[in-house]
Enzyme design. Structure first.
Site, PDB file in Angstrom:
ATOM      1  N   ASP A 160      -8.452  22.523  97.810  1.00 51.07           N
ATOM      2  CA  ASP A 160      -7.866  21.188  97.648  1.00 51.07           C
ATOM      3  C   ASP A 160      -7.777  20.256  98.703  1.00 51.07           C
ATOM      4  OD1 ASP A 160      -7.335  22.831  95.488  1.00 51.07           O
ATOM      5  OD2 ASP A 160      -5.083  22.366  95.388  1.00 51.07           O
ATOM      6  N   GLU A 391      -0.290  34.063  99.852  1.00 53.09           N
ATOM      7  CA  GLU A 391      -1.310  33.170  99.190  1.00 53.09           C
ATOM      8  C   GLU A 391      -2.220  32.981 100.156  1.00 53.09           C
ATOM      9  OE1 GLU A 391       0.180  29.315  98.297  1.00 53.09           O
ATOM     10  OE2 GLU A 391      -1.942  28.727  97.252  1.00 53.09           O
TER      11      GLU A 391
HETATM   12  C1  DGY Z   1      -2.070  22.664  93.057  1.00 50.84           C
HETATM   13  O1  DGY Z   1      -1.424  22.194  92.471  1.00 50.84           O
HETATM   14  O2  DGY Z   1      -1.799  22.795  94.123  1.00 50.84           O
HETATM   15  C2  DGY Z   1      -3.217  23.156  92.698  1.00 50.84           C
HETATM   16  O3  DGY Z   1      -3.968  23.859  93.515  1.00 50.84           O
HETATM   17  C3  DGY Z   1      -4.240  22.357  91.688  1.00 50.84           C
HETATM   18  O4  DGY Z   1      -5.043  23.134  91.212  1.00 50.84           O
END
Ligand code: DGY
Length: 429
Positions: A160, A391
């Site tokens: 992201d 994560e």
């Molecule tokens: C988030 O909401 O951080 C997700 O990675 C979007 O897919």
């Protein structure tokens, strides 16, 4: 203390929402595309039919045009933003408006390789869905047939907030009428481990554009606010096509061969457009301006997984891999630790991710780079054994970051420890 194997199984069971698995509760309360691919691989080691249910539940959300969306919203959970009301895709089940790295065919081939007649039968059932998904990727994400796959949102890369997207994000103009919204992610995770507010405004600008054009992907590819080539998606799609071809061979589905071979050829030819001479490596690139990102990431390192490059290019990438591993305690970081933008704890701007390590290790081992592959595999194991199913992890000191009890980290750990899982299940029965 319970063993990490027991803990990993427990995490996957705890995140089961009855037929699909969430990445972790609260922070990510829905089904995510590539998360579910890796999660199925982990679940398979202790429950085969449930692993296949993970896959078929995801495929149930496939759009008519073949796209498998990146999030499937089976209920409205106020703990997450942006939820189904924001995306407005009008699909059943409700879903987001773009995809994610297409790992599914590779996961399914793996299940067939290590599995039995049951897995082959399930693979045969879903094969046409995989073909439709790859056909969608090859056309909607490369409508001019250049061999370069374009992503229309940083979220489509799954990475992201990586600095890779900074050039593409800079050119997004946040409209004055941007919808008013309230983030939820920073209520669950420390904000210095998450994307910034400015990045979120741009993420939401892209969604607003998608809504305005009714999620017409040809329009979004031509005119949308963001279009970049991602070494991650490029190499993952290439590998997934090679794996899909192998699956077709095992299933003796000869009619599919030519079409898949065409995708392989085209995407393989497109990879060189991502090669940046002065870095001596594969980097993300803005498709409209041609501008490159300027660092090696864990996605660049998937070139071995995609099986691309000349001997010189591979040697240069292996040298980068060695240098980067020497610069941190745990590999493979998501951004070059010798680059000024490196942040060891902020999501995709530095931290180590088990799923990326999993694919990098496969690629390096296939390429005969055993020493590098072993180092990364052993780092992944150590990180989980020391700090659990986080994560992501700090590459400098191994601290577990982001959401905890995370499905894909548990899944990769189980896949790496498969002999231990078999022994654990036997003892438990
Ligand atoms: C988030 O909401 O951080 C997700 O990675 C979007 O897919």
């Amino acid at each position: 203390m319970e063993s990490r194997i027991e803990e990993a199984i427990k995490v996957l069971k705890m995140n089961d929402r009855g037929g699909y698995t969430v990445p972790t509760s609260r922070l990510y309360p829905y089904q995510w595309n590539w998360d579910s691919g890796f999660t199925a691989l982990g679940i398979w080691h202790f429950n085969k039919w449930r692993a296949w249910l993970e896959i078929t539940a995801l495929l149930d959300a496939q759009w008519e045009d073949g796209m498998i969306p990146h999030i499937v919203f089976r209920q409205n959970d106020p703990d997450y933003f942006p939820g189904p009301m924001i995306w407005q895709t009008n699909t059943e089940p409700p879903s987001s408006g773009h995809s994610q790295p297409p790992v599914l065919a590779s996961v399914i081939l793996k299940l067939v390789e290590i599995g039995s007649g049951y897995d082959l039968r399930k693979a045969r059932e879903v094969f046409p869905r995989l073909m439709a998904y790859h056909r969608w990727y090859a056309s909607a994400r490369d409508p001019r047939g250049t061999g370069v796959i374009g992503i229309i949102h940083p979220w489509e890369s799954g990475r992201d907030n990586c600095p890779d997207w900074d050039i593409g994000m800079e050119s997004i103009e946040v409209p004055a009428d941007l919808m008013r919204y309230k983030r939820r992610d920073t209520a669950h995770v420390d904000s210095n481990q998450r994307p910034t507010q400015d990045q979120y405004d741009r993420f939401i600008t892209i969604i607003q554009y998608g809504r305005q054009v009714g999620w017409n992907h040809h329009d979004i590819h031509s005119n949308g606010p963001f279009l970049m080539a991602d070494p991650g998606v490029q190499f993952i799609f290439l590998r997934a096509n090679r794996d899909l071809l192998e699956l077709a061979r095992r299933l003796e589905l000869t009619d599919a061969y030519d079409e898949i071979q065409e995708w392989i050829q085209r995407v393989e030819d497109g990879c060189n457009w991502l090669w940046k001479d002065d870095i001596g490596g594969y980097c993300a690139r803005d498709i409209r301006s041609g501008r490159f990102s300027d660092a090696i990431t864990n996605a660049s390192m998937l070139c071995f997984y995609g099986d691309v490059g000349s001997d010189e290019q591979r040697a240069s990438m292996a040298a980068h891999c060695r240098r980067i591993l020497n610069a941190c305690r745990y590999g493979m970081p998501s951004w070059d630790p010798e680059h000024s933008d490196f942040e060891s704890r902020r999501y995709w701007r530095g931290p180590v991710w088990a799923i990326m390590n999993h694919m990098i290790t496969i690629g390096l081992a296939d390429a005969g780079e055993d020493e590098l592959a072993n180092r990364i595999q052993s780092d992944t194991r150590q990180l989980v054994e020391m700090n659990g199913m986080a994560e992501y992890f700090d590459p400098m000191d191994g601290t577990g970051l982001g959401g905890m009890d995370f499905s894909w980290t548990a899944a990769i750990y189980l896949d790496q420890s498969r002999d231990g899982v078999a022994a654990h299940l036997q003892n438990a029965s």
